[in-house]
Design a protein around this motif. Structure first.
Motif, PDB file in Angstrom:
ATOM      1  N   MET A  56      11.602 -19.569   1.878  1.00 32.86           N
ATOM      2  CA  MET A  56      11.138 -18.254   2.709  1.00 32.86           C
ATOM      3  C   MET A  56       9.759 -17.820   2.435  1.00 32.86           C
ATOM      4  SD  MET A  56      14.239 -15.757   2.697  1.00 32.86           S
ATOM      5  CE  MET A  56      15.868 -16.162   3.663  1.00 32.86           C
ATOM      6  N   GLY A  57       9.232 -17.130   3.476  1.00 37.40           N
ATOM      7  CA  GLY A  57       7.993 -16.579   3.339  1.00 37.40           C
ATOM      8  C   GLY A  57       7.993 -14.982   2.850  1.00 37.40           C
ATOM      9  N   VAL A  58       6.816 -14.271   2.572  1.00 36.90           N
ATOM     10  CA  VAL A  58       6.795 -13.017   2.083  1.00 36.90           C
ATOM     11  C   VAL A  58       6.386 -12.338   3.612  1.00 36.90           C
ATOM     12  CG1 VAL A  58       5.413 -11.648   0.923  1.00 36.90           C
ATOM     13  CG2 VAL A  58       6.129 -13.524  -0.231  1.00 36.90           C
ATOM     14  N   LEU A  59       7.223 -11.123   3.555  1.00 39.76           N
ATOM     15  CA  LEU A  59       7.157 -10.291   4.794  1.00 39.76           C
ATOM     16  C   LEU A  59       6.130  -9.359   4.271  1.00 39.76           C
ATOM     17  CD1 LEU A  59       7.647  -9.522   7.641  1.00 39.76           C
ATOM     18  CD2 LEU A  59       9.548  -7.986   6.717  1.00 39.76           C
ATOM     19  N   MET A  60       4.907  -8.881   5.059  1.00 40.46           N
ATOM     20  CA  MET A  60       3.996  -8.107   4.730  1.00 40.46           C
ATOM     21  C   MET A  60       3.816  -7.079   5.995  1.00 40.46           C
ATOM     22  SD  MET A  60      -0.157  -8.552   3.968  1.00 40.46           S
ATOM     23  CE  MET A  60       0.177 -10.147   3.839  1.00 40.46           C
ATOM     24  N   LYS A  61       3.968  -6.033   5.614  1.00 41.42           N
ATOM     25  CA  LYS A  61       3.653  -4.646   6.510  1.00 41.42           C
ATOM     26  C   LYS A  61       2.260  -4.082   6.568  1.00 41.42           C
ATOM     27  CE  LYS A  61       8.696  -3.402   7.217  1.00 41.42           C
ATOM     28  NZ  LYS A  61       9.487  -2.431   7.280  1.00 41.42           N
ATOM     29  N   ILE A  62       1.712  -4.123   7.825  1.00 38.79           N
ATOM     30  CA  ILE A  62       0.436  -3.605   7.821  1.00 38.79           C
ATOM     31  C   ILE A  62       0.146  -2.303   8.751  1.00 38.79           C
ATOM     32  CG2 ILE A  62      -2.174  -3.829   8.520  1.00 38.79           C
ATOM     33  CD1 ILE A  62      -1.291  -7.028   7.925  1.00 38.79           C
ATOM     34  N   THR A  63      -0.245  -1.532   8.079  1.00 38.97           N
ATOM     35  CA  THR A  63      -0.234  -0.177   8.988  1.00 38.97           C
ATOM     36  C   THR A  63      -1.516   0.619   8.605  1.00 38.97           C
ATOM     37  OG1 THR A  63       0.827   1.352   7.285  1.00 38.97           O
ATOM     38  CG2 THR A  63       2.277   0.472   9.132  1.00 38.97           C
ATOM     39  N   GLY A  64      -2.275   1.280   9.571  1.00 36.18           N
ATOM     40  CA  GLY A  64      -3.445   1.965   9.282  1.00 36.18           C
ATOM     41  C   GLY A  64      -3.760   3.224  10.400  1.00 36.18           C
ATOM     42  N   THR A  65      -4.647   3.987  10.236  1.00 35.79           N
ATOM     43  CA  THR A  65      -5.065   5.016  11.303  1.00 35.79           C
ATOM     44  C   THR A  65      -6.593   4.839  11.269  1.00 35.79           C
ATOM     45  OG1 THR A  65      -2.838   6.195  10.885  1.00 35.79           O
ATOM     46  CG2 THR A  65      -4.999   7.219  12.110  1.00 35.79           C
ATOM     47  N   ILE A  66      -7.092   4.648  12.327  1.00 34.18           N
ATOM     48  CA  ILE A  66      -8.527   4.934  12.394  1.00 34.18           C
ATOM     49  C   ILE A  66      -8.941   6.353  13.197  1.00 34.18           C
ATOM     50  CG2 ILE A  66     -10.737   4.078  13.439  1.00 34.18           C
ATOM     51  CD1 ILE A  66      -9.411   1.337  13.277  1.00 34.18           C
ATOM     52  N   GLU A  67      -9.476   7.157  12.523  1.00 34.32           N
ATOM     53  CA  GLU A  67      -9.801   8.547  13.501  1.00 34.32           C
ATOM     54  C   GLU A  67     -11.554   8.613  13.780  1.00 34.32           C
ATOM     55  OE1 GLU A  67      -6.472  11.224  11.174  1.00 34.32           O
ATOM     56  OE2 GLU A  67      -8.618  11.488  10.548  1.00 34.32           O
TER      57      GLU A  67
END
Length: 54
Positions: free
Chosen positions: A1-12
């Motif tokens: 099994m692989g690793v689940l990575m969540k990516i979030t960001g905000t550019i203003e």
């Protein structure tokens, strides 16, 4: 099994001129939005939020 990575960001993008200019920026950016992106005018700036899972 692989690793689940969540990516979030905000550019203003602050707009010192006015909310009207920020709305024009939002209109110009919106055709490029992906399903994982949202753009909105918040006060006197444009915010682009994105998220992804890998």
């Amino acid at each position: 099994m692989g690793v689940l990575m969540k990516i979030t960001g905000t550019i203003e993008f602050p707009d010192p001129e006015s909310r009207k200019s920020a709305a024009r920026i939002l209109q110009a950016l919106s055709p490029d939005n992906l399903r994982s992106m949202e753009s909105e005018v918040h006060e006197d700036k444009v915010a682009v939020r994105f998220h992804s899972e890998k």
